[in-house]
Design an enzyme around this catalytic site. Structure first.
Site, short mmCIF file in Angstrom:
data_model
loop_
_atom_site.label_atom_id
_atom_site.label_comp_id
_atom_site.label_asym_id
_atom_site.label_seq_id
_atom_site.Cartn_x
_atom_site.Cartn_y
_atom_site.Cartn_z
N ASP A 11 0.87 -1.18 0.00
CA ASP A 11 0.00 0.00 0.00
C ASP A 11 0.91 1.23 0.00
O ASP A 11 2.10 1.13 0.29
CB ASP A 11 -0.88 -0.02 1.26
CG ASP A 11 -1.75 1.23 1.35
OD1 ASP A 11 -2.23 1.71 0.30
OD2 ASP A 11 -1.95 1.75 2.48
N SER A 12 0.31 2.37 -0.29
CA SER A 12 1.07 3.62 -0.22
C SER A 12 1.58 3.85 1.21
O SER A 12 2.56 4.54 1.40
CB SER A 12 0.18 4.77 -0.65
OG SER A 12 -1.00 4.79 0.13
N CYS A 74 -3.75 -0.92 -2.20
CA CYS A 74 -4.04 0.52 -2.26
C CYS A 74 -5.06 0.76 -3.37
O CYS A 74 -4.84 0.35 -4.51
CB CYS A 74 -2.73 1.24 -2.57
SG CYS A 74 -2.91 3.00 -2.81
N GLU A 152 -5.46 8.34 10.24
CA GLU A 152 -4.05 8.23 10.66
C GLU A 152 -3.88 8.85 12.06
O GLU A 152 -3.04 8.42 12.84
CB GLU A 152 -3.15 8.94 9.67
CG GLU A 152 -3.24 8.32 8.29
CD GLU A 152 -1.98 7.63 7.82
OE1 GLU A 152 -0.90 8.06 8.22
OE2 GLU A 152 -2.10 6.66 7.04
N CYS A 183 -11.25 3.02 -0.24
CA CYS A 183 -9.95 3.50 0.24
C CYS A 183 -9.57 2.66 1.45
O CYS A 183 -10.44 2.32 2.27
CB CYS A 183 -10.05 4.97 0.62
SG CYS A 183 -8.53 5.61 1.36
N HIS A 185 -8.32 3.28 4.20
CA HIS A 185 -8.55 3.81 5.55
C HIS A 185 -10.02 3.85 5.96
O HIS A 185 -10.33 3.92 7.13
CB HIS A 185 -8.02 5.25 5.64
CG HIS A 185 -6.54 5.35 5.60
ND1 HIS A 185 -5.78 4.87 4.56
CD2 HIS A 185 -5.66 5.91 6.48
CE1 HIS A 185 -4.50 5.11 4.80
NE2 HIS A 185 -4.40 5.74 5.96
N1 DGL Z 1 -3.94 3.82 0.30
C1 DGL Z 1 -4.64 4.91 -0.34
C2 DGL Z 1 -5.89 4.34 -1.04
O1 DGL Z 1 -6.41 3.31 -0.69
C3 DGL Z 1 -5.01 6.00 0.64
C4 DGL Z 1 -3.84 6.80 1.14
C5 DGL Z 1 -3.13 7.55 0.02
O2 DGL Z 1 -3.67 8.56 -0.48
O3 DGL Z 1 -2.06 7.13 -0.35
O4 DGL Z 1 -6.36 4.93 -1.97
#
Ligand code: DGL
Length: 267
Positions: A11-12, A74, A152, A183, A185
């Site tokens: 993931d990012s 992600c 976060e 997403c 999160h």
């Molecule tokens: N992991 C990203 C997503 O699911 C969210 C966080 C980011 O913007 O990198 O889109």
């Protein structure tokens, strides 16, 4: 055939641990390597070219560790880069869009909402997938960029989170039967989102649905591992400070038994 090689998940940042948690719950014998690109997070406001470059870099890094499957945990990376990854010579790849959309398409109502980062919504990946799997449905999509920093920070159930959720989602009230949380999160904000939209809107957690797709893919490719006596390792690699990552990780996934975060240089 059995295949004991690990599954790579990236993931990012740390949010994709929600996907790891579901994969571990469904497939407890599989060894997992999680890569959080914490040095370059967030991807959600970046261009397609940049997200594509970072994504390929992450896939190559996991591939070099001998993974049998890569899960792009992600949504932003899945939205922009998945078609490209599937077109080239990569390990088998699973993204997070397919599972969420399948669940939405199989739900009762025909009014489907999708929320995600700006990049995910702008890519139209979810909207196109819904139109493909459930033609004739009505899709409402909206970017909710403030949700990521709220999660976060651990602000998932206070008045500020509620106010932000209301601001983004009041226009969906009474208008969507199912809402895809597009997403990493957003599953952490389920309670707040439900309180804005009401019980009649089903919330679809792409993390859980993705675990289902991973299991199906392992079976289809005949690469599931053998049940093991010992608990398999869950390695947790990050591209920036391990200390902060570990704190956020504990907040996000609680009791999952992951190794301490380990710094990796992927460039
Ligand atoms: N992991 C990203 C997503 O699911 C969210 C966080 C980011 O913007 O990198 O889109």
């Amino acid at each position: 055939m059995v295949d004991d090689r690990p599954i790579g998940i990236f993931d990012s940042g740390i949010g994709g641990l929600t996907v790891l948690k579901e994969i571990h719950a469904l497939l407890p014998h599989e060894e997992l390597i999680y890569l959080g690109d914490t040095a370059r997070v967030p991807y959600g406001g970046k261009s397609k070219e940049t997200v594509l470059r970072y994504t390929l870099n992450n896939v190559r890094f996991l591939e070099a560790q001998g993974v049998k499957l890569v899960v792009v945990a992600c949504n932003t990376a899945s939205a922009y880069a998945l078609p490209e990854l599937l077109d080239h010579d990569n390990p088998p790849v699973v993204g997070v869009i397919e599972g969420g959309v399948e669940a939405a398409a199989n739900s009762n109502g025909a009014r489907i909402g999708v929320i995600g980062t700006e990049a995910t919504i702008n890519s139209m990946a979810y909207q196109n997938a819904v139109a493909r799997l459930r033609p004739g449905s009505q899709v409402l999509a909206k970017a909710c960029p403030m949700f990521v920093p709220l999660v976060e920070e651990g602000w998932v159930d206070n008045e500020i989170a509620l106010a932000v959720a209301h601001e983004y989602l009041h226009e969906f009230q009474g208008k969507v039967d199912a809402l895809v949380l597009g997403c990493t999160h957003y599953p952490m904000l389920k309670t707040i989102i439900s309180s804005v939209l009401g019980e009649s809107t089903i919330l679809i957690d792409s993390a859980r649905e993705t675990a289902r797709i991973v299991s199906r893919t392992l079976d289809r490719l005949n690469i599931a591992c053998q049940p093991r006596q010992n608990r398999p390792r869950i390695r947790f690699q990050v591209t920036d400070s391990p200390k902060r990552s570990m704190e956020v990780a504990r907040r996000m996934v609680g009791q999952v038994d992951i190794d301490d975060a380990e710094y990796v240089d992927i460039t």
